[in-house]
Design a protein around this motif. Structure first.
Motif, short mmCIF file in Angstrom:
data_model
loop_
_atom_site.label_atom_id
_atom_site.label_comp_id
_atom_site.label_asym_id
_atom_site.label_seq_id
_atom_site.Cartn_x
_atom_site.Cartn_y
_atom_site.Cartn_z
N LYS A 216 -15.89 17.37 -15.46
CA LYS A 216 -16.93 16.55 -14.68
C LYS A 216 -15.97 15.65 -13.93
O LYS A 216 -16.44 15.11 -12.86
N GLU A 287 -22.11 12.37 -21.66
CA GLU A 287 -22.35 14.04 -21.27
C GLU A 287 -22.37 14.71 -22.75
O GLU A 287 -21.69 14.43 -23.63
N ASP A 288 -23.22 15.51 -22.80
CA ASP A 288 -23.39 16.61 -23.67
C ASP A 288 -23.39 15.99 -25.35
O ASP A 288 -22.66 16.40 -26.15
N ASP A 311 -27.10 14.43 -18.86
CA ASP A 311 -27.95 15.38 -19.14
C ASP A 311 -29.34 15.19 -18.99
O ASP A 311 -30.42 16.08 -18.97
MG LIG Z 1 -23.97 18.09 -19.48
#
Ligand SMILES: [Mg+2]
Ligand SMILES: NC(=O)c1ccc[n+]([C@@H]2O[C@H](COP(=O)([O-])OP(=O)(O)OC[C@H]3O[C@@H](n4cnc5c(N)ncnc54)[C@H](O)[C@@H]3O)[C@@H](O)[C@H]2O)c1
Ligand SMILES: O=C(O)C[C@H](O)C(=O)O
Length: 625
Positions: A216, A287-288, A311
């Motif tokens: 990212k 993130e995630d 997300d």
């Molecule tokens: Mg993601």
């Protein structure tokens, strides 16, 4: 009695050679060959990354914890201390794994080899690395980012060479505030942090999830022009519930179950406090994180810290832009959006994020009243692993509850609690079928056949799950069953489909990469203390309006990745403008809040562009300390 049994066994020539080398090292005084614990210690004149980047002194994952503290490298390596033997086994397993895969088929080893070559360039020469990435973004984004980054995370224990980013683990509780000073840069603009609990659609990958934060941030540099010296990928290792990783002797993370409840929150709190203490202006992108925590952490921090969840919020904006594009592609005005019937497969962080944002957008278009908000709810049908979500579902997730269908309503539609996706599509005849389920192939032949009865003149199919194998369907499947009069957008990149007779089925990429870099850059340059709903909405609207009428009518509703730097600049400018309008903008460097407010639209764009880093070699001049 032999005091030095090993040395006694050395041949006299070898012994002489060794003595010469030790002698040379003593003169040089900065290098010594007796580095094994228990022997005479080696004096080093460097600490921190300099140690890790020096091939003479670097022990990689084998640095003990006391040594990591002594040398200021705690947090710069994954938390599992490896033995020399384990390091060798890990290297060999990685080497062999590549050979094994080579027999399975050409694609995995090929893309991994490309990733390694790029990664080595990244280690040697950042400027050149980003120049190569930016000039070949269409070819290399799928390597450094989705989908290959997923494979990289899966194989990370083997691929790990030089560390990149920081690791905070459950074992570092109470230490993070000092560890954060081990990072060599005094200025950090962007942090992407993950706890590795839901990496793309690949599940819990524990410490190996650091790869997604790195990927990212590569886009932050390439697309948003964030200076690469001011980005920091972070992995918070709170353990893993992945049974394979818990058993794997070569795994680099903590081999214990994930922390949960208060204990978990305390670790994330400590991390947030530490990074914002050292870098008060940093922006943290979550993130995630598994859905269970994604919403809770977002609510916990979003009003006090400069942070957002990509997300939940980035994906929502990208999906809204695509949904509005799908309305325009039917030759209808965007204002018709509230009439769309939308079936969403997947009610996790991404699915719920999209549903909430789509509902709000519809309500705004209908006059922004409570009645409008309530009536917008009935445009959505949500199907998760247990089928259609209705009010009669027991223990329905609180975040999904607002979208649970009323029993009476669905009975009229010939549906029931837990109805299958194919049944729902068959009965509802939706305008849009959107997948954020992480289940590859979920849009089966049966589901796509059912979509043939859509009441839309141009149905839209969005298999948004990543990476490629987790896409709910391929474009070939969609176009071959439904014909060319559809709109197709997937999370991972696919090639356009040749439909014969000169017709091309266009494959859009509906990925949050079209928004997060601009959201981050816009927030940074505006100096806003938070990332407001309005700033996110402005970003989504900017993307929605980016494509021309002509493109949209051809089914092209998202830009190609080759235009990512341009769209990012536009998105960032829209975010800055909104922050100014909301009176949140405190400015950036010499452009303080007052100066910012004086800028017109064109000047805001110029300000953004002028602050985007480009990969060029500066002139270097040596200066003595
Ligand atoms: Mg993601
Ligand atoms: N394109 C993008 O920009 C983008 C952005 C974010 C996430 N994603 C992708 O979205 C996917 C989901 O992410 P998440 O964080 O929401 O994950 P998650 O695990 O929290 O949610 C998955 C959801 O899918 C549901 N599901 C599972 N099996 C199903 C089935 N057979 N039928 C219908 N629903 C089913 C689950 O019940 C759950 O609600 C991942 O693959 C991720 O890569 C894509
Ligand atoms: O990482 C991506 O490609 C998009 C998204 O953030 C995801 O989790 O799938």
């Amino acid at each position: 009695m032999a005091i030095f049994p090993t040395q006694m066994r050395l041949s006299s020539t070898l012994l002489r050679r060794l003595q010469q080398r030790v002698g040379a090292a003593a003169v040089n005084s900065s290098r010594n060959f007796t580095t094994t614990e228990g022997h005479r210690p080696t004096m080093v004149h460097k600490r921190s990354l300099d140690i890790l980047h020096d091939p003479w002194f670097n022990k990689g994952t084998a640095f003990s914890f006391t040594e990591r503290d002594r040398l200021h490298i705690r947090g710069l390596l994954p938390p599992n201390v490896m033995s020399f033997e384990q390091q060798i086994a890990r290297f060999m397993a990685d080497l062999k794994r590549l050979e094994v895969q080579a027999r399975d088929g050409p694609s995995d080893p090929y893309v991994l080899a490309k990733w390694r070559i790029l990664n080595r360039l990244h280690d040697r020469n950042e400027t050149l690395y980003y120049k190569v990435l930016m000039e070949n973004i269409e070819e290399y984004a799928p390597i450094v980012y989705t989908p290959t980054v997923g494979l990289v995370c899966q194989k990370y224990s083997g691929l790990f060479r030089r560390p990149r980013g920081m690791y905070f683990s459950a074992a570092d509780r109470g230490e993070m505030m000092s560890m954060v000073y081990n990072w060599p840069a005094d200025q950090v603009d962007m942090i992407v942090v993950t706890d590795g609990s839901r990496i793309l659609g690949l599940g819990d990958l524990g410490v190996q999830g650091i790869g997604i934060a790195i990927g990212k941030l590569d886009l932050y540099v390439a697309a948003a022009g964030i200076n690469p010296q001011r980005v920091l990928p972070v992995m918070i290792d709170v353990g893993t519930d992945n049974e394979n990783l818990l058993k794997d002797p070569l795994y680099l993370g903590l081999q214990e179950r994930r922390l949960d409840g208060e204990e978990y929150v305390e670790v994330i709190d400590e991390f947030m406090e530490a990074v914002f203490t050292r870098w008060p202006h940093v922006i943290v992108q979550f993130e995630d994180f598994q859905s269970k925590w994604a919403f809770k952490l977002l609510q916990r921090y979003r009003n006090n810290y400069r942070m957002f969840n990509d997300d939940v919020q980035g994906t929502a904006g990208v999906a809204i832009a695509g949904l509005l594009g799908a309305v325009r592609a039917q030759g209808r005005p965007m204002i018709d959006f509230p009439k769309m019937k939308i079936v969403v497969a997947g009610a996790g962080s991404a699915g719920i994020g999209v549903l909430n944002a789509a509902r709000k957008t519809m309500a705004r278009m209908l006059g922004n009243t409570e009645i409008a908000f309530e009536s917008a709810r009935s445009q959505f049908w949500v199907v998760d692993a247990k089928g259609l979500i209705t009010e009669s579902r027991e223990n329905v997730d609180p975040d999904a509850r607002p979208f649970a269908r009323k029993i009476k309503e669905i009975e009229r539609q010939g549906l029931r609690e837990g109805a299958t996706l194919a049944e729902v599509v068959h009965q509802v005849k939706p305008d849009v079928l959107l997948g954020l389920s992480a289940v590859g192939g979920l849009f089966s032949k049966e589901v796509l056949e059912a979509l043939k009865h859509s009441t839309s003149t141009r149905p839209a199919i969005f298999p948004m799950s990543n990476p490629t194998r987790n896409a709910e369907c391929t474009p070939e499947e969609a176009f071959s069953i439904l014909g060319d009069n559809i709109i197709f957008a997937s999370g991972s990149p696919f090639k356009d489909v040749d439909l014969g007779n000169g017709h091309v089925g266009h494959c859009n990429q509906a990925n949050n990469m079209f928004l997060f870099p601009g959201i981050g850059l816009g927030t940074l340059l505006s100096g806003s203390r938070i990332v407001s709903d309005g700033m996110l909405q402005a970003a989504a609207e900017c993307l929605a309006g980016y494509m021309t009428e002509e493109e949209v009518l051809k089914g092209i509703i998202y830009p190609s990745i080759s235009r990512i730097r341009d769209i990012t600049k536009e998105v960032a400018a829209a975010v800055v403008k909104e922050a100014i309008e909301e009176d949140l903008a405190e400015g950036y460097r010499e452009m303080d809040g007052r100066e910012l407010r004086k800028l017109d639209e064109a000047q805001i764009s110029e300000f953004v562009e002028n602050n985007m880093w480009s990969p060029d070699y500066p002139t270097l001049i040596y200066k003595k300390d």
